[in-house]
Write a protein that holds these residues in place. Structure first.
Motif, PDB file in Angstrom:
ATOM      1  N   GLY A 131       1.685  -3.970   6.974  1.00 30.75           N
ATOM      2  CA  GLY A 131       0.864  -3.259   5.992  1.00 30.75           C
ATOM      3  C   GLY A 131      -0.542  -3.019   6.529  1.00 30.75           C
ATOM      4  O   GLY A 131      -1.128  -1.944   6.314  1.00 30.75           O
ATOM      5  N   LYS A 177      -1.381  -3.281   9.847  1.00 29.09           N
ATOM      6  CA  LYS A 177      -1.338  -2.648  11.180  1.00 29.09           C
ATOM      7  C   LYS A 177      -1.206  -1.130  11.093  1.00 29.09           C
ATOM      8  O   LYS A 177      -1.859  -0.393  11.821  1.00 29.09           O
ATOM      9  N   TYR A 178      -0.300  -0.660  10.184  1.00 28.34           N
ATOM     10  CA  TYR A 178      -0.052   0.783  10.114  1.00 28.34           C
ATOM     11  C   TYR A 178      -0.902   1.420   9.016  1.00 28.34           C
ATOM     12  O   TYR A 178      -0.400   2.084   8.121  1.00 28.34           O
ATOM     13  N   ASP A 183       1.261  -0.572   0.524  1.00 24.82           N
ATOM     14  CA  ASP A 183       0.057  -0.207   1.289  1.00 24.82           C
ATOM     15  C   ASP A 183      -0.222   1.274   1.158  1.00 24.82           C
ATOM     16  O   ASP A 183       0.648   2.050   0.751  1.00 24.82           O
ATOM     17  N   GLY A 223       2.591   5.621   6.205  1.00 24.37           N
ATOM     18  CA  GLY A 223       3.893   5.962   5.596  1.00 24.37           C
ATOM     19  C   GLY A 223       4.990   6.188   6.635  1.00 24.37           C
ATOM     20  O   GLY A 223       4.739   6.207   7.848  1.00 24.37           O
ATOM     21  N   ILE A 224       6.177   6.345   6.135  1.00 26.77           N
ATOM     22  CA  ILE A 224       7.350   6.499   7.021  1.00 26.77           C
ATOM     23  C   ILE A 224       8.185   7.657   6.482  1.00 26.77           C
ATOM     24  O   ILE A 224       8.390   7.743   5.259  1.00 26.77           O
ATOM     25  N   ILE A 231      14.236   1.768  10.299  1.00 27.41           N
ATOM     26  CA  ILE A 231      13.203   0.798  10.682  1.00 27.41           C
ATOM     27  C   ILE A 231      13.685  -0.656  10.706  1.00 27.41           C
ATOM     28  O   ILE A 231      13.068  -1.494  11.351  1.00 27.41           O
ATOM     29  N   SER A 276       3.786   5.291  15.201  1.00 28.92           N
ATOM     30  CA  SER A 276       3.168   3.962  15.254  1.00 28.92           C
ATOM     31  C   SER A 276       3.221   3.346  16.658  1.00 28.92           C
ATOM     32  O   SER A 276       2.909   2.177  16.817  1.00 28.92           O
ATOM     33  N   ASN A 323       7.000  -4.738  18.849  1.00 25.47           N
ATOM     34  CA  ASN A 323       8.250  -4.618  19.612  1.00 25.47           C
ATOM     35  C   ASN A 323       9.426  -4.134  18.736  1.00 25.47           C
ATOM     36  O   ASN A 323      10.558  -4.091  19.169  1.00 25.47           O
ATOM     37  N   GLY A 324       9.162  -3.793  17.508  1.00 19.79           N
ATOM     38  CA  GLY A 324      10.239  -3.269  16.637  1.00 19.79           C
ATOM     39  C   GLY A 324      11.207  -4.342  16.172  1.00 19.79           C
ATOM     40  O   GLY A 324      12.334  -4.032  15.785  1.00 19.79           O
ATOM     41  N   LEU A 325      10.776  -5.608  16.207  1.00 20.32           N
ATOM     42  CA  LEU A 325      11.694  -6.683  15.790  1.00 20.32           C
ATOM     43  C   LEU A 325      11.302  -7.334  14.463  1.00 20.32           C
ATOM     44  O   LEU A 325      12.110  -8.018  13.843  1.00 20.32           O
ATOM     45  N   GLY A 326      10.032  -7.090  14.041  1.00 20.38           N
ATOM     46  CA  GLY A 326       9.522  -7.786  12.851  1.00 20.38           C
ATOM     47  C   GLY A 326      10.367  -7.557  11.599  1.00 20.38           C
ATOM     48  O   GLY A 326      10.715  -8.519  10.900  1.00 20.38           O
ATOM     49  N   SER A 384      13.510  -6.393  11.398  1.00 17.67           N
ATOM     50  CA  SER A 384      14.891  -6.893  11.584  1.00 17.67           C
ATOM     51  C   SER A 384      14.920  -8.388  11.288  1.00 17.67           C
ATOM     52  O   SER A 384      15.837  -8.878  10.619  1.00 17.67           O
ATOM     53  N   SER A 432       3.435   2.970   1.934  1.00 14.78           N
ATOM     54  CA  SER A 432       4.799   2.419   1.827  1.00 14.78           C
ATOM     55  C   SER A 432       4.803   1.224   0.893  1.00 14.78           C
ATOM     56  O   SER A 432       3.801   0.514   0.764  1.00 14.78           O
ATOM     57  N   PHE A 436       7.260  -2.123   0.452  1.00 19.95           N
ATOM     58  CA  PHE A 436       8.419  -2.934   0.865  1.00 19.95           C
ATOM     59  C   PHE A 436       8.715  -3.901  -0.274  1.00 19.95           C
ATOM     60  O   PHE A 436       7.824  -4.604  -0.742  1.00 19.95           O
TER      61      PHE A 436
HETATM   62  P1  ADP Z   1       6.770  -3.502  14.936  1.00 16.86           P
HETATM   63  O1  ADP Z   1       5.825  -3.523  13.821  1.00 16.86           O
HETATM   64  O2  ADP Z   1       6.645  -4.641  15.870  1.00 16.86           O
HETATM   65  O3  ADP Z   1       6.859  -2.187  15.618  1.00 16.86           O
HETATM   66  P2  ADP Z   1       8.720  -3.783  12.845  1.00 16.86           P
HETATM   67  O4  ADP Z   1      10.176  -4.089  12.926  1.00 16.86           O
HETATM   68  O5  ADP Z   1       7.889  -4.689  12.044  1.00 16.86           O
HETATM   69  O6  ADP Z   1       8.235  -3.680  14.335  1.00 16.86           O
HETATM   70  O7  ADP Z   1       8.617  -2.332  12.263  1.00 16.86           O
HETATM   71  C1  ADP Z   1       9.408  -1.291  12.773  1.00 16.86           C
HETATM   72  C2  ADP Z   1       8.710   0.023  12.615  1.00 16.86           C
HETATM   73  O8  ADP Z   1       8.639   0.393  11.241  1.00 16.86           O
HETATM   74  C3  ADP Z   1       7.295   0.005  13.062  1.00 16.86           C
HETATM   75  O9  ADP Z   1       7.202   0.237  14.440  1.00 16.86           O
HETATM   76  C4  ADP Z   1       6.670   1.108  12.249  1.00 16.86           C
HETATM   77  O10 ADP Z   1       6.936   2.332  12.889  1.00 16.86           O
HETATM   78  C5  ADP Z   1       7.438   1.088  10.981  1.00 16.86           C
HETATM   79  N1  ADP Z   1       6.721   0.344   9.911  1.00 16.86           N
HETATM   80  C6  ADP Z   1       6.925  -0.911   9.505  1.00 16.86           C
HETATM   81  N2  ADP Z   1       6.100  -1.248   8.485  1.00 16.86           N
HETATM   82  C7  ADP Z   1       5.385  -0.145   8.229  1.00 16.86           C
HETATM   83  C8  ADP Z   1       4.351   0.169   7.274  1.00 16.86           C
HETATM   84  N3  ADP Z   1       3.912  -0.722   6.381  1.00 16.86           N
HETATM   85  N4  ADP Z   1       3.827   1.426   7.299  1.00 16.86           N
HETATM   86  C9  ADP Z   1       4.250   2.340   8.185  1.00 16.86           C
HETATM   87  N5  ADP Z   1       5.221   2.096   9.104  1.00 16.86           N
HETATM   88  C10 ADP Z   1       5.762   0.889   9.139  1.00 16.86           C
END
Ligand code: ADP
Length: 477
Positions: free
Chosen positions: A374, A376-377, A401, A405-406, A414, A424, A430-433, A435, A458, A460
């Motif tokens: 929330g 970071k992006y 947040d 957005g996505i 995601i 982003s 690393n795209g694992l958070g 998952s 977004s 969640f």
């Molecule tokens: P990471 O943050 O390490 O890239 P995550 O698995 O946490 O990996 O998230 C995967 C992707 O989803 C992110 O790279 C981002 O593109 C998107 N994402 C996740 N949370 C948000 C958010 N709050 N707002 C926008 N994009 C998001």
């Protein structure tokens, strides 16, 4: 060669089904023939008996209307000419005196039926009996009945015609039965092959898949039978395996891709140190870079393993009673300084307490990952709102947040391992958070969903059961 083919055929289900089919076919034909035989015999005998009883009644009424002479005249008519070898008639006094008899030359060995006469006299109904006579091939059916007081009539009728009919029937059976049994083989073979065609199709497809054609599928004939179910189940299994293989391939590709950059950086830093002769300061810088990159790699490997463990159901959750409000509060405290740095306002709408039976450490990581994303992006000056609502057994935690957005397409991906949205990629990650968060929440029997509008932000939403008895998600295929 022929023997070998025959022996291998002997092990096939088709041959065994054929033998069974032919056997059952033959057995049921025998049963059917036996039943028909018994029925025909009974009907024929009944017909003869009815004829004889009819004659007896006729003679009794003749006796009544015309007397003894009228009966004698009728007997002569009935047994004249050729009929004499087919029918004989005798008239008896109950004491065994023969009062009259037709021509008995074709009926050798006919004795005096004294014993029957005594019984007939006292019986209300006529008596029927079947007799085999010496020197006559056919049997004779005889009826004894009282047609007037002291007058017993005996009518004997040859069963030759009945016996011929039954013999013809038997001959028919003896020809038909072997023919039907022989026919049962090819018919059984045809039916077994037809029934097993679907199984063969599955086998052929499985062989093609084993030879590398992973996208082959069994044709579903839509007849709604067991083979259709088998084909459909088989195809579903193949789809699942293929999806898993593609998933694994993507994961290893991503893993290799994500490993390449840190390893490249380690190598480059080592290269520079070696080329420049390597002062103490440079060596220390290289060691620091190496440590940092190795930590990143290790974190990635550990997270991947944590996800795999949670997804396979092997994660041993350390379940205790925890207060989710307290857990969220701790996380907020941790992230507050970062939020302030980015001029982001975090607001929380929490109840006083929210007890849950869960794994504190894992739930902490879930909340931390979602909060981290929330912040970071999000461009500077945004807002993050955390809401916690408990309704009965269901607990809902939302993290909203006002970030980048996505898109809808990306929202669907995601939660996949290593997936990162294009926009982003400039941010570290690393795209694992997500998952990991999803795997942990699902291990608790819950689920995470996302609702997002590009450019606006977004939300969640984590849904958790208070205890693991309740489940809020369906494990997908
Ligand atoms: P990471 O943050 O390490 O890239 P995550 O698995 O946490 O990996 O998230 C995967 C992707 O989803 C992110 O790279 C981002 O593109 C998107 N994402 C996740 N949370 C948000 C958010 N709050 N707002 C926008 N994009 C998001």
């Amino acid at each position: 060669m022929f023997l070998k083919t025959l022996r291998s055929l002997g092990h096939t289900l088709a041959l065994r089904l054929t033998i069974w089919y032919a056997g059952i076919f033959a057995a049921s034909s025998i049963v059917a023939c036996t039943l028909v035989y018994a029925l025909v015999v009974a009907v024929v005998q009944e017909r003869t008996d009815e004829d004889l009883e009819g004659d007896m009644e006729e003679f009794a009424s003749l006796m009544q209307s015309g007397g003894f002479e009228r009966v004698k005249a009728e007997i002569a008519v009935e047994t004249q000419g050729e009929e004499a070898s087919h029918v004989f008639i005798r008239l008896w006094a109950p004491d065994g005196r023969e009062l009259m008899a037709t021509d008995l030359s074709s009926w050798p060995g006919l004795g005096n039926p004294l014993e029957v006469l005594a019984r007939v006299d006292s019986a209300d109904e006529p008596i029927l009996a079947t007799l085999a006579l010496p020197r006559r091939a056919d049997k004779v059916r005889i009826i004894y009945g009282t047609i007037a007081p002291g007058l017993v009539l005996e009518i004997g009728e040859s069963l030759e015609e009945d016996e011929e009919l039954i013999a013809a029937l038997l001959r028919g059976f003896f020809i038909a039965l072997p023919a039907v049994t022989l026919l049962g083989g090819p018919i059984g073979w045809f039916m077994a092959r037809r029934a097993l065609r679907g199984v063969q199709e599955v086998t052929r497809t499985a062989t093609e898949i084993a030879n590398g054609a992973l996208d082959r599928r069994v044709e579903v004939r839509s007849q709604g039978d067991e083979l259709d179910t088998l084909a459909r189940t088989f195809n579903t299994m193949l789809d699942r395996i293929q999806a898993l293989i593609i998933g694994m391939r993507e994961m290893t590709d991503n893993l290799a891709h994500d490993f390449r950059s840190p390893l490249g950086r380690i190598r480059a830093s080592a290269d520079i140190t070696l080329t420049n002769g390597g002062s103490k300061a440079e060596s220390e810088a290289m060691a620091a870079t190496t440590t940092e990159e190795c930590d990143r790699l290790l974190e990635m490997i550990n997270t991947t393993l944590d996800i795999a463990e949670a997804e396979s159901g092997a994660a041993k959750l350390k379940l205790t009673d925890i207060d989710l409000v307290e857990l969220v509060g701790d996380a907020l405290e941790l992230f507050q300084p970062i939020a302030e740095d980015q001029q982001i306002t975090i607001t929380a709408d929490l109840p006083d307490h929210c007890r849950i039976h869960g794994d504190r450490q894992r739930l902490q990581r879930v909340v931390a990952n979602l909060l981290d994303n929330g912040l970071k992006y999000m461009p500077t000056g945004g807002r993050v709102t955390i809401t916690l609502v408990a309704e009965g057994e269901r607990i809902t935690l939302s993290i909203e947040d006002t970030g980048i957005g996505i898109s809808a397409d990306e929202s669907a991906r995601i939660f996949e391992r290593f997936y990162r949205c294009d926009r982003s990629r400039s941010k570290q990650g690393n795209g694992l958070g997500l998952s990991l968060a999803l795997a942990f929440v699902r291990a608790h029997g819950g689920d995470i969903t996302v609702n997002s509008t590009p450019g606006q932000g977004s939300t969640f939403t984590v849904v958790l059961p208070r205890s693991r008895h309740g489940r809020y998600f369906q494990q997908g295929p």
